[in-house]
Design a protein around this motif. Structure first.
Motif, short mmCIF file in Angstrom:
data_model
loop_
_atom_site.label_atom_id
_atom_site.label_comp_id
_atom_site.label_asym_id
_atom_site.label_seq_id
_atom_site.Cartn_x
_atom_site.Cartn_y
_atom_site.Cartn_z
N PHE A 139 2.53 6.84 -3.66
CA PHE A 139 2.69 5.80 -2.65
C PHE A 139 3.95 4.99 -2.94
O PHE A 139 4.18 4.57 -4.08
CB PHE A 139 1.45 4.89 -2.61
CG PHE A 139 0.25 5.59 -2.07
CD1 PHE A 139 -0.03 5.57 -0.70
CD2 PHE A 139 -0.60 6.30 -2.90
CE1 PHE A 139 -1.13 6.22 -0.19
CE2 PHE A 139 -1.71 6.96 -2.39
CZ PHE A 139 -1.97 6.93 -1.03
N CYS A 169 4.14 5.85 7.15
CA CYS A 169 2.97 5.29 7.82
C CYS A 169 3.36 4.84 9.23
O CYS A 169 4.33 4.10 9.41
CB CYS A 169 2.42 4.11 7.01
SG CYS A 169 0.94 3.38 7.73
N ARG A 193 5.96 1.65 4.51
CA ARG A 193 5.12 2.35 3.51
C ARG A 193 5.28 3.85 3.69
O ARG A 193 5.14 4.37 4.79
CB ARG A 193 3.66 1.95 3.67
CG ARG A 193 3.45 0.46 3.43
CD ARG A 193 2.01 0.15 3.48
NE ARG A 193 1.44 0.66 2.24
CZ ARG A 193 0.63 -0.04 1.46
NH1 ARG A 193 0.28 -1.24 1.78
NH2 ARG A 193 0.17 0.48 0.34
N VAL A 249 4.75 7.91 1.62
CA VAL A 249 4.00 8.67 0.63
C VAL A 249 4.72 10.00 0.41
O VAL A 249 5.15 10.65 1.37
CB VAL A 249 2.56 8.97 1.12
CG1 VAL A 249 1.82 9.88 0.14
CG2 VAL A 249 1.78 7.69 1.35
N GLU A 278 4.73 2.10 -5.26
CA GLU A 278 3.79 1.04 -4.86
C GLU A 278 2.79 0.85 -5.99
O GLU A 278 2.06 1.77 -6.33
CB GLU A 278 3.08 1.46 -3.56
CG GLU A 278 2.07 0.47 -3.08
CD GLU A 278 2.69 -0.82 -2.58
OE1 GLU A 278 2.50 -1.84 -3.24
OE2 GLU A 278 3.37 -0.78 -1.54
N PRO A 301 -3.24 1.31 -2.98
CA PRO A 301 -2.80 2.00 -1.76
C PRO A 301 -3.80 1.75 -0.63
O PRO A 301 -4.97 1.43 -0.88
CB PRO A 301 -2.77 3.47 -2.16
CG PRO A 301 -3.65 3.57 -3.35
CD PRO A 301 -3.64 2.23 -4.03
#
Length: 104
Positions: free
Chosen positions: A10, A47, A53, A55, A87, A91
């Motif tokens: 993340f 996202c 955000r 991944v 991150e 998460p």
């Protein structure tokens, strides 16, 4: 029988420019990891609800392959470009992510 596994990393971009920096780092890391035993490919996902955000989803032939790579001396150096964006907060429990880039 080995079962394929997927590992998630993340990342938080902070800004739109940060997202571009993450994409650049992702491509550098992916090029470095090309040919790694057991690595089937990876994707950079953003996202939809929180575009800052992201991944990295990597797919491995087996858990043993992933763990073996994780223990190598080159693991930390190869993934260093993404480390500043990692991150560290919990998460999200769920989200809808779109594919930004793919390496196979």
């Amino acid at each position: 029988m080995s079962t394929r596994v997927r590992a998630l990393l993340f990342l938080a971009a902070g800004t739109e420019a940060g997202g571009e920096l993450i994409a650049d780092a992702y491509h550098r890391v992916s090029s470095e990891l090309a040919g790694t035993a057991g690595l089937l490919g990876n994707e950079l996902l953003r996202c939809r609800d929180e575009p800052d955000r992201l991944v990295v989803l990597s797919e491995w032939a087996s858990l043993a392959d992933f763990q073996r790579w994780e223990r190598t001396a080159g693991h930390r150096a190869a993934t260093a470009p993404l480390r500043p964006f990692q991150e560290h907060a919990a998460p999200p429990r769920h989200g809808c992510y779109e594919v930004v880039a793919t390496h196979h």
